[in-house]
Motif scaffolding. Sequence first.
Motif, PDB file in Angstrom:
ATOM      1  N   VAL A 178       0.853  -1.184   0.000  1.00 26.41           N
ATOM      2  CA  VAL A 178       0.000   0.000   0.000  1.00 26.41           C
ATOM      3  C   VAL A 178       0.895   1.242   0.000  1.00 26.41           C
ATOM      4  O   VAL A 178       2.022   1.204   0.497  1.00 26.41           O
ATOM      5  N   HIS A 195       0.617   5.713   0.392  1.00 30.76           N
ATOM      6  CA  HIS A 195      -0.196   6.912   0.598  1.00 30.76           C
ATOM      7  C   HIS A 195       0.632   8.147   0.236  1.00 30.76           C
ATOM      8  O   HIS A 195       1.627   8.430   0.900  1.00 30.76           O
ATOM      9  N   SER A 243      -3.656   7.440  -2.992  1.00 29.38           N
ATOM     10  CA  SER A 243      -3.232   6.171  -2.412  1.00 29.38           C
ATOM     11  C   SER A 243      -3.355   5.048  -3.420  1.00 29.38           C
ATOM     12  O   SER A 243      -4.110   5.146  -4.389  1.00 29.38           O
ATOM     13  N   VAL A 259      -3.041   0.456  -3.730  1.00 27.36           N
ATOM     14  CA  VAL A 259      -2.795  -0.875  -3.165  1.00 27.36           C
ATOM     15  C   VAL A 259      -2.500  -1.767  -4.361  1.00 27.36           C
ATOM     16  O   VAL A 259      -3.150  -1.629  -5.405  1.00 27.36           O
ATOM     17  N   THR A 289      -6.683   9.227  -0.839  1.00 29.09           N
ATOM     18  CA  THR A 289      -6.274   8.721   0.465  1.00 29.09           C
ATOM     19  C   THR A 289      -7.440   8.721   1.459  1.00 29.09           C
ATOM     20  O   THR A 289      -7.560   7.816   2.290  1.00 29.09           O
ATOM     21  N   THR A 334      -8.826   3.977   3.959  1.00 31.41           N
ATOM     22  CA  THR A 334      -8.584   3.783   5.389  1.00 31.41           C
ATOM     23  C   THR A 334      -7.955   2.412   5.618  1.00 31.41           C
ATOM     24  O   THR A 334      -7.940   1.567   4.726  1.00 31.41           O
ATOM     25  N   GLU A 335      -7.485   2.181   6.849  1.00 33.41           N
ATOM     26  CA  GLU A 335      -6.778   0.940   7.159  1.00 33.41           C
ATOM     27  C   GLU A 335      -7.638  -0.292   6.873  1.00 33.41           C
ATOM     28  O   GLU A 335      -7.187  -1.268   6.266  1.00 33.41           O
ATOM     29  N   THR A 336      -8.900  -0.229   7.284  1.00 32.75           N
ATOM     30  CA  THR A 336      -9.809  -1.370   7.077  1.00 32.75           C
ATOM     31  C   THR A 336     -10.053  -1.609   5.595  1.00 32.75           C
ATOM     32  O   THR A 336     -10.016  -2.737   5.115  1.00 32.75           O
ATOM     33  N   VAL A 355      -8.163  -0.687   3.089  1.00 32.84           N
ATOM     34  CA  VAL A 355      -6.926  -1.134   2.454  1.00 32.84           C
ATOM     35  C   VAL A 355      -6.723  -2.638   2.659  1.00 32.84           C
ATOM     36  O   VAL A 355      -6.338  -3.356   1.725  1.00 32.84           O
ATOM     37  N   ALA A 356      -7.015  -3.123   3.850  1.00 29.20           N
ATOM     38  CA  ALA A 356      -6.853  -4.562   4.119  1.00 29.20           C
ATOM     39  C   ALA A 356      -7.768  -5.376   3.211  1.00 29.20           C
ATOM     40  O   ALA A 356      -7.370  -6.405   2.657  1.00 29.20           O
TER      41      ALA A 356
END
Lengths: 252, 252
Positions: A187, A189, A197, A199, A220, A224-226, A228-229
């Motif tokens: 990932v 940013h 951003s 991935v 970006t 968010t983190e969730t 992106v996962a």
Amino acid sequence: MSESESSGVRSVQRAVELLALYDAEHPSRTVRELMDATGLAKTTVVRLVHTLEQCGLLWSRGDGRTVPGPALLRWAELARSTWQLPEAALALLAGLSQASGGEAVHLYVRQQRARVCIARQEGTRTLRHVVLVGAEMPLWSGAASHVLLSRADQADIAAIARQAPHENWARTLAERARAAALTGWSVSHGEREEGVSGVAAPVFGRDGQVLAALALGGPTARFTETVVAGFGALLVDSARKLTALDCIGGAG
Amino acid sequence: MSESESSGVRSVQRAVELLALYDAEHPSRTVRELMDATGLAKTTVVRLVHTLEQCGLLWSRGDGRTVPGPALLRWAELARSTWQLPEAALALLAGLSQASGGEAVHLYVRQQRARVCIARQEGTRTLRHVVLVGAEMPLWSGAASHVLLSRADQADIAAIARQAPHENWARTLAERARAAALTGWSVSHGEREEGVSGVAAPVFGRDGQVLAALALGGPTARFTETVVAGFGALLVDSARKLTALDCIGGAG
């Protein structure tokens, strides 16, 4: 190389650079414009333009301006025949964009010290990431670059990092490439452009080499983190299917 | 030109010739194949391939074979942006094919001593004339060539006629080009290939120069005198409309 040989190599490179000066914003050029853009002497530009005209790669429109020539049409067919993805692969890209909620999907291959977009699925969001097919992006930045460099050696990464506008970028780039190799995706940013951003996950060739990077890109604020996962998992799955299709760069 | 300059020109020409060796039948090539096809020495071929790889115009697939590179994708976009006809022009070509009873329509521009197909409407008959976009055809033969040469001078026509596999072709070609200028269109039967006929009319540029030739092609058996006269009138009409659209070769 002899002097005449290296002059030959230089001429080919310059001819390609001249052609690269024609784009959507500059569909036609004068000799003066080509001189200004390249810093080459008039005699050199005139000679190169004349040679490119003879090859059909430039065309005199008759008003002192030259345009990309009709011989490029043949190369366009050639590019399509080698790089056009089969329907199944394009459907995969479209499905990935949909599953991501409408983010843009791009497929990149490494091209020397850059990466080139060889396929895309346009995003559907109002604010979207747009890279056109054939466009070159820097290899020192972005999740797709981490993935493309995940098996590169230190010297290679150091040479690429020298193009970055940051101090000591080689260490950062090497770390991110190694992390991409370990986790199977990456990932980024705002590495190249604030607020953008990406991935990405690797598509492999028959010999297990990293052949391409499949990427989702967008603002970006949405990555968010969730999110992106989730994108990482989606990309690894789609990239694995693309690997199985074995369809990139005239495979077979 | 100095020795180094002419060597530069030669290198660009050779590089373009190498790329021209890749086509639908030869999507990938080895250095040995390139040597055999060009007669160039191994060191020369290796150097040119390396240079073309650096420019992204060739791509090493990793199995000793090279394929057209991803940088061609950018040029494909460029060719499209300059040469892609607008919808109105394509509709004209389609309408012409329909009016002719399903013969193939091709639009050619002169490219040095050849003509290049820049647009087409596929015929619908079982036996049909097929020339792909980007394909080069000889300028010494065919109704489209007569039209493209209708204002060429004797020296130009003589140089082109020397490429023909016929004796004293310059006189014949000059006569047919002059006739095309007088009548406003031309017809050919089996000039290049036995059993293939063509009828063509000129598309003009803003300065009144012959910019392109619009042609109907098909088997001689269907191109009877009456049919040809009808095709001539159809082509003159369509070519006039294309001239008015002012859309060929990045016009404007």
